[in-house]
Motif scaffolding. Sequence first.
Motif, mmCIF file in Angstrom:
data_model
loop_
_atom_site.group_PDB
_atom_site.id
_atom_site.type_symbol
_atom_site.label_atom_id
_atom_site.label_comp_id
_atom_site.label_asym_id
_atom_site.label_seq_id
_atom_site.Cartn_x
_atom_site.Cartn_y
_atom_site.Cartn_z
ATOM 1 N N THR A 9 0.854 -1.189 0.000
ATOM 2 C CA THR A 9 0.000 0.000 0.000
ATOM 3 C C THR A 9 0.889 1.239 0.000
ATOM 4 O O THR A 9 2.084 1.173 0.299
ATOM 5 N N ASP A 10 0.323 2.379 -0.337
ATOM 6 C CA ASP A 10 1.081 3.638 -0.292
ATOM 7 C C ASP A 10 1.612 3.882 1.108
ATOM 8 O O ASP A 10 2.746 4.318 1.292
ATOM 9 N N HIS A 11 0.766 3.604 2.087
ATOM 10 C CA HIS A 11 1.166 3.790 3.482
ATOM 11 C C HIS A 11 2.342 2.880 3.833
ATOM 12 O O HIS A 11 3.315 3.315 4.464
ATOM 13 N N GLY A 12 2.282 1.619 3.411
ATOM 14 C CA GLY A 12 3.355 0.677 3.694
ATOM 15 C C GLY A 12 4.669 1.092 3.046
ATOM 16 O O GLY A 12 5.732 1.012 3.664
ATOM 17 N N ALA A 13 4.608 1.554 1.801
ATOM 18 C CA ALA A 13 5.816 2.004 1.110
ATOM 19 C C ALA A 13 6.414 3.227 1.805
ATOM 20 O O ALA A 13 7.632 3.333 1.964
ATOM 21 N N ARG A 14 5.558 4.137 2.239
ATOM 22 C CA ARG A 14 6.024 5.338 2.944
ATOM 23 C C ARG A 14 6.715 4.960 4.248
ATOM 24 O O ARG A 14 7.778 5.481 4.595
ATOM 25 N N ARG A 15 6.125 4.029 4.998
ATOM 26 C CA ARG A 15 6.714 3.596 6.269
ATOM 27 C C ARG A 15 8.043 2.878 6.061
ATOM 28 O O ARG A 15 8.966 3.039 6.841
ATOM 29 N N MET A 16 8.145 2.098 4.997
ATOM 30 C CA MET A 16 9.413 1.431 4.707
ATOM 31 C C MET A 16 10.508 2.469 4.458
ATOM 32 O O MET A 16 11.617 2.339 4.972
ATOM 33 N N ARG A 17 10.195 3.494 3.672
ATOM 34 C CA ARG A 17 11.185 4.543 3.398
ATOM 35 C C ARG A 17 11.542 5.307 4.669
ATOM 36 O O ARG A 17 12.719 5.538 4.958
ATOM 37 N N GLN A 18 10.537 5.684 5.450
ATOM 38 C CA GLN A 18 10.775 6.473 6.660
ATOM 39 C C GLN A 18 11.609 5.711 7.683
ATOM 40 O O GLN A 18 12.391 6.309 8.415
ATOM 41 N N ARG A 19 11.433 4.407 7.734
ATOM 42 C CA ARG A 19 12.090 3.600 8.764
ATOM 43 C C ARG A 19 13.287 2.831 8.238
ATOM 44 O O ARG A 19 13.847 1.993 8.953
ATOM 45 N N ALA A 20 13.685 3.116 7.007
ATOM 46 C CA ALA A 20 14.859 2.490 6.386
ATOM 47 C C ALA A 20 14.781 0.969 6.436
ATOM 48 O O ALA A 20 15.735 0.284 6.786
ATOM 49 N N ILE A 21 13.629 0.437 6.066
ATOM 50 C CA ILE A 21 13.426 -1.004 5.990
ATOM 51 C C ILE A 21 13.341 -1.364 4.506
ATOM 52 O O ILE A 21 12.480 -0.855 3.788
ATOM 53 N N SER A 22 14.239 -2.205 4.054
ATOM 54 C CA SER A 22 14.307 -2.540 2.627
ATOM 55 C C SER A 22 13.386 -3.703 2.286
ATOM 56 O O SER A 22 12.910 -4.430 3.166
ATOM 57 N N GLN A 23 13.201 -3.890 1.000
ATOM 58 C CA GLN A 23 12.408 -5.026 0.536
ATOM 59 C C GLN A 23 13.095 -6.335 0.919
ATOM 60 O O GLN A 23 12.431 -7.309 1.263
ATOM 61 N N ALA A 24 14.417 -6.359 0.890
ATOM 62 C CA ALA A 24 15.165 -7.557 1.295
ATOM 63 C C ALA A 24 14.913 -7.875 2.769
ATOM 64 O O ALA A 24 14.806 -9.044 3.149
ATOM 65 N N ASP A 25 14.796 -6.834 3.608
ATOM 66 C CA ASP A 25 14.485 -7.038 5.028
ATOM 67 C C ASP A 25 13.111 -7.684 5.188
ATOM 68 O O ASP A 25 12.935 -8.602 5.991
ATOM 69 N N ILE A 26 12.145 -7.206 4.416
ATOM 70 C CA ILE A 26 10.783 -7.763 4.484
ATOM 71 C C ILE A 26 10.783 -9.205 4.001
ATOM 72 O O ILE A 26 10.150 -10.076 4.605
ATOM 73 N N GLU A 27 11.499 -9.485 2.923
ATOM 74 C CA GLU A 27 11.550 -10.853 2.408
ATOM 75 C C GLU A 27 12.215 -11.796 3.406
ATOM 76 O O GLU A 27 11.778 -12.924 3.585
ATOM 77 N N ARG A 28 13.253 -11.327 4.087
ATOM 78 C CA ARG A 28 13.908 -12.143 5.126
ATOM 79 C C ARG A 28 12.929 -12.381 6.277
ATOM 80 O O ARG A 28 12.851 -13.475 6.831
ATOM 81 N N LEU A 29 12.182 -11.359 6.628
ATOM 82 C CA LEU A 29 11.178 -11.494 7.692
ATOM 83 C C LEU A 29 10.107 -12.513 7.311
ATOM 84 O O LEU A 29 9.713 -13.347 8.126
ATOM 85 N N LEU A 30 9.658 -12.481 6.076
ATOM 86 C CA LEU A 30 8.654 -13.446 5.626
ATOM 87 C C LEU A 30 9.212 -14.867 5.608
ATOM 88 O O LEU A 30 8.511 -15.820 5.910
ATOM 89 N N ARG A 31 10.479 -14.996 5.245
ATOM 90 C CA ARG A 31 11.097 -16.317 5.156
ATOM 91 C C ARG A 31 11.336 -16.929 6.533
ATOM 92 O O ARG A 31 11.102 -18.107 6.739
ATOM 93 N N TYR A 32 11.800 -16.125 7.492
ATOM 94 C CA TYR A 32 12.212 -16.680 8.781
ATOM 95 C C TYR A 32 11.348 -16.235 9.953
ATOM 96 O O TYR A 32 11.461 -16.789 11.044
#
Length: 94
Positions: A9-32
């Motif tokens: 969502t737009d909100h989710g993308a904004r929060r990722m940028r604001q909190r310096a959380i990358s897509q790779a971080d999210i994928e690692r979180l989903l995996r483990y």
Amino acid sequence: MNTAYLSTTDHGARRMRQRAISQADIERLLRYGRPIHKHQAVRYVFDKAGRKRLERNEGRQAIRLAEHKLDIFAVFSRTGALVTTGYRTERIWR
């Protein structure tokens, strides 16, 4: 949930940028990470077992490099869209 989430969502993308959380971080979180189903959403967090799985599969060096990212959480809607992300500051109650 599959490691490739459907959308952000737009909100989710904004929060990722604001909190310096990358897509790779999210994928690692989903995996483990551990899914916690509440209300109409699924929250993923790294619990103790998830941290051990990460260390076992990617090595201790991966834990050291990503240690500050092991307190992230991500909330997904039932349709698989990333709604928001952040850093845990409290214990997670089930």
